[in-house]
Design an enzyme around this catalytic site. Structure first.
Site, PDB file in Angstrom:
ATOM      1  N   ALA A  27      39.099 -98.394   4.499  1.00  0.00           N
ATOM      2  CA  ALA A  27      38.497 -98.387   3.164  1.00  0.00           C
ATOM      3  C   ALA A  27      39.215 -97.475   2.170  1.00  0.00           C
ATOM      4  O   ALA A  27      39.254 -97.766   0.974  1.00  0.00           O
ATOM      5  CB  ALA A  27      37.039 -97.979   3.269  1.00  0.00           C
ATOM      6  N   ARG A  39      30.883 -97.446   3.900  1.00  0.00           N
ATOM      7  CA  ARG A  39      30.130 -96.480   4.683  1.00  0.00           C
ATOM      8  C   ARG A  39      29.951 -95.113   4.020  1.00  0.00           C
ATOM      9  O   ARG A  39      29.203 -94.291   4.518  1.00  0.00           O
ATOM     10  CB  ARG A  39      30.788 -96.282   6.057  1.00  0.00           C
ATOM     11  CG  ARG A  39      30.361 -97.311   7.077  1.00  0.00           C
ATOM     12  CD  ARG A  39      31.245 -97.282   8.297  1.00  0.00           C
ATOM     13  NE  ARG A  39      32.564 -97.780   7.973  1.00  0.00           N
ATOM     14  CZ  ARG A  39      32.898 -99.060   8.026  1.00  0.00           C
ATOM     15  NH1 ARG A  39      32.023 -99.951   8.397  1.00  0.00           N
ATOM     16  NH2 ARG A  39      34.099 -99.461   7.704  1.00  0.00           N
ATOM     17  N   ILE A 107      38.439-106.241   3.900  1.00  0.00           N
ATOM     18  CA  ILE A 107      38.180-107.679   3.776  1.00  0.00           C
ATOM     19  C   ILE A 107      38.572-108.195   2.393  1.00  0.00           C
ATOM     20  O   ILE A 107      38.211-109.301   2.016  1.00  0.00           O
ATOM     21  CB  ILE A 107      36.682-107.976   4.049  1.00  0.00           C
ATOM     22  CG1 ILE A 107      35.789-107.141   3.123  1.00  0.00           C
ATOM     23  CG2 ILE A 107      36.342-107.716   5.508  1.00  0.00           C
ATOM     24  CD1 ILE A 107      34.305-107.445   3.248  1.00  0.00           C
ATOM     25  N   HIS A 123      38.813-107.593  10.512  1.00  0.00           N
ATOM     26  CA  HIS A 123      37.409-107.864  10.194  1.00  0.00           C
ATOM     27  C   HIS A 123      37.271-109.118   9.329  1.00  0.00           C
ATOM     28  O   HIS A 123      36.242-109.325   8.692  1.00  0.00           O
ATOM     29  CB  HIS A 123      36.758-106.666   9.496  1.00  0.00           C
ATOM     30  CG  HIS A 123      36.602-105.470  10.392  1.00  0.00           C
ATOM     31  ND1 HIS A 123      36.248-104.221   9.937  1.00  0.00           N
ATOM     32  CD2 HIS A 123      36.776-105.322  11.740  1.00  0.00           C
ATOM     33  CE1 HIS A 123      36.196-103.367  10.953  1.00  0.00           C
ATOM     34  NE2 HIS A 123      36.520-104.012  12.053  1.00  0.00           N
ATOM     35  N   CYS A 134      29.379-127.791  10.631  1.00  0.00           N
ATOM     36  CA  CYS A 134      30.488-128.664  11.030  1.00  0.00           C
ATOM     37  C   CYS A 134      31.830-127.921  11.132  1.00  0.00           C
ATOM     38  O   CYS A 134      32.854-128.536  11.405  1.00  0.00           O
ATOM     39  CB  CYS A 134      30.614-129.842  10.053  1.00  0.00           C
ATOM     40  SG  CYS A 134      31.331-129.415   8.449  1.00  0.00           S
ATOM     41  N   THR A 196      41.653 -94.362   6.785  1.00  0.00           N
ATOM     42  CA  THR A 196      40.582 -94.614   7.753  1.00  0.00           C
ATOM     43  C   THR A 196      40.403 -93.377   8.610  1.00  0.00           C
ATOM     44  O   THR A 196      41.370 -92.721   8.971  1.00  0.00           O
ATOM     45  CB  THR A 196      40.862 -95.850   8.647  1.00  0.00           C
ATOM     46  OG1 THR A 196      39.882 -95.900   9.692  1.00  0.00           O
ATOM     47  CG2 THR A 196      42.244 -95.842   9.267  1.00  0.00           C
ATOM     48  N   SER A 197      39.151 -93.047   8.909  1.00  0.00           N
ATOM     49  CA  SER A 197      38.911 -91.868   9.748  1.00  0.00           C
ATOM     50  C   SER A 197      38.734 -92.296  11.199  1.00  0.00           C
ATOM     51  O   SER A 197      38.339 -91.496  12.037  1.00  0.00           O
ATOM     52  CB  SER A 197      37.716 -91.080   9.230  1.00  0.00           C
ATOM     53  OG  SER A 197      36.705 -91.955   8.800  1.00  0.00           O
TER      54      SER A 197
HETATM   55 ZN   LIG Z   1      29.678-128.702   7.046  1.00  0.00          ZN
END
Ligand SMILES: [Zn+2]
Length: 249
Positions: A27, A39, A107, A123, A134, A196-197
């Protein structure tokens, strides 16, 4: 405060010597682009009531809660630009011909947008969505309006519920990116840990996969348990440290 020159020069030497560099990001590199840490004290989880928002069972029962809460986050990600830290990693690859294997817990796809060619998003990411009925996979670009408005997104083929391809609690990590992350650690001749930690597993255990003889460098705003294992530790801005190191090339 500017990074100490001696340390930056040593960092630059590590970067120059290594042909294969593994970079583990969290992050902290995204907050420099204005995306809040999920966080931290003022992070998204607090704003969002709780981490329940990323619970897969709750998502299936109450998708409207998820989509309405995620709308402002989505807009932040959409409006964010890669920063000097992201760009420096892309530059190491494109200009200095290093193999830079980025492993990210983020992300927001900012590494890809900055131009890094080898990125394992362990992630997942918001770039695509998958139908829970589907398994139709669609680009989130097609749903920008609905996402911004906080509407429930449905599959254009079958009408099933669409879920962003980010890892929720109760879901396994996507296997291909995680396998790529492990390979990156095995192949690295230098390890960079940025923003990052190393508290969230299994990402936190990835550095153990590295050859213990290679240099480890961490750049993170606060102290971490991993600092003692590192050859160089910077408690500073990632963008500043990375830019300063590349100026020594
Ligand atoms: Zn579908």
């Amino acid at each position: 405060m500017s990074p100490v020159p001696d340390k930056v020069e040593r960092f630059a030497e590590y970067l120059k010597k290594a042909d294969r560099i593994a970079v583990l990001t969290g992050a902290g590199i995204s907050t420099e682009s204005g995306i809040p840490d999920f966080r931290s004290a003022d992070g998204l989880y607090r704003t969002m009531a709780s981490a329940e928002i990323f619970d897969i069972e709750l998502f299936q029962k109450h998708p409207e809660k998820f989509y309405s809460t995620i709308a402002p986050v989505w807009r932040k990600i959409l409006n964010a630009e890669p920063n000097a830290g992201h760009r420096a990693l892309a530059e190491l690859e494109k200009k200095h011909r290093k193999r830079v294997m980025v492993v990210t817990q983020n992300i927001d796809s900012l590494h890809i947008r900055a131009g890094s060619g080898e990125v394992a998003e362990i992630h997942g990411s918001f770039r695509t969505l998958t139908c829970l009925e589907c398994e139709n996979n669609v680009s989130s670009d097609r749903f920008t309006d609905g996402l911004e408005a906080g509407r429930i997104l449905r599959c254009p083929v079958c009408g099933g519920l669409l879920k962003p391809d980010i890892t929720f609690y109760g879901e396994p990590l996507p296997p291909a990116p995680f396998a790529a992350a492990e390979r990156a650690m095995w192949e690295a001749r230098l390890l960079l840990v940025l923003g990052t930690s190393l508290v969230v597993h299994p990402a936190a255990s990835l550095p153990r996969e590295c050859d213990s003889g290679i240099p480890y460098v961490i750049v993170n705003k606060t102290e971490t348990w991993f600092d003692g294992r590192c050859d160089l530790v910077f408690h500073e801005s990632i963008g500043k440290v990375m830019s300063a190191a590349l100026e020594c090339f």
